[in-house]
Structures are given as C-alpha cells and as structure tokens.
Design a protein around this motif. Structure first.
Motif: not given
Length: 165
Positions: A156-165
């Motif tokens: 779920l965190r992957r759809m809430l917090v963008p990947q940097r870079g």
C-alpha cells in the motif's frame, strides 16, 4: 536496452491513480443522474437542474477518464511498474485485477458514449460497469488493507509515497 523494474511508483503514477479513483467514485455516486436526464429528454421534458448538471459532469468526466487512463498506460509502458510483492497466486490475482480495472476503465466510458449516441444495447452494457467497479474496488481495497495491516509488506505504501529518482 531494458531498464530494471522500478521499486515504487512515480508521483505522476500515484497522482493519476488517485485522480482516476476519485472520478470513478463520483461517477458511481452520481451516475444515475445521466439515466434521469436521458429519460426526461425521451419523455419530451427537461431534466431537473441537478440531474442536468450531474449528467453533464458524468459525460465529461467519462471522457476525462479515457484521457487519464491513456496517460496512465503510457507512463506504465514508459516507466514500468514495481514487481509484485508475491510472484505466486496472489501476485497473479493482483495482476489479473489490475488488467480488469484497465479494461473496465476503458470499456465503461466507451460504452457510455456509445449508449449516449447510438442507444441500446450500449446503454445497457454500460450499466453493468457499476456493479463490476464496486466488486473490483472492494477487492482491490481489501487486498491493499490486507497487505498493509496483515502482511506489513509495503504494498500500500508504494501507492501513497512516490519513489525518489
């Protein structure tokens, strides 16, 4: 040269996901106004103010969904998506659910437009989208919550917090 799969979603991918989700919720909640407006016109009348406004919103937001899904699919192809947390059965189920969502996100507006301009059977086909969306949304949200609170695997965190870079 192929690039490795990203470990998370980009800000653009996350933003598109939630904008499309918000539009779909609006469409599900207020889509009946389109049926009321069409019925009023078929009977020679004018739709009630709210029905007319919500029917117009339903029409234009359906077109917006098509455009946003096209953009989301283009980003998916260009950037890729994170690998599923589980490569087994649940990973296959998740992939299948995502494919069904994309199919429905295209089919619902297309059949809605066909129903509006060409009539039946497209309007009837379009109405099937609502219960299908509800089932998919409940399954999708349930799976996300299961991953977050039972498996604690960061899905779920992957759809809430963008990947940097």
């Amino acid at each position: 040269m192929s690039h490795p799969a990203p470990t998370g979603y980009s800000l653009a991918q996350i933003t598109l996901h939630w904008i499309i989700a918000a539009i779909v919720f609006f469409q599900l909640a207020f889509g009946e106004s389109m049926a009321h407006a069409i019925k009023a016109r078929e009977e020679g009348g004018t739709p009630a103010g709210a029905d007319g406004a919500l029917a117009s919103a339903h029409y234009w937001l359906g077109i917006a969904v098509l455009a946003l899904v096209a953009l989301r699919l283009a980003l998916r192809v260009a950037r890729g998506v994170p690998a599923p947390v589980d490569e087994g059965l649940t990973g296959k189920l998740a992939a299948g659910m995502h494919h069904l969502f994309y199919l429905l996100l295209v089919a619902a507006p297309v059949t809605g437009l066909l129903g509006f301009y060409a009539g039946e059977p497209w309007g009837g086909v379009h109405t099937v989208a609502k219960p299908l969306f509800i089932v998919l949304i409940l399954g999708h949200a349930g799976a996300a919550l299961f991953h977050a609170f039972w498996l604690h695997d960061g899905t779920l965190r992957r759809m809430l917090v963008p990947q940097r870079g």
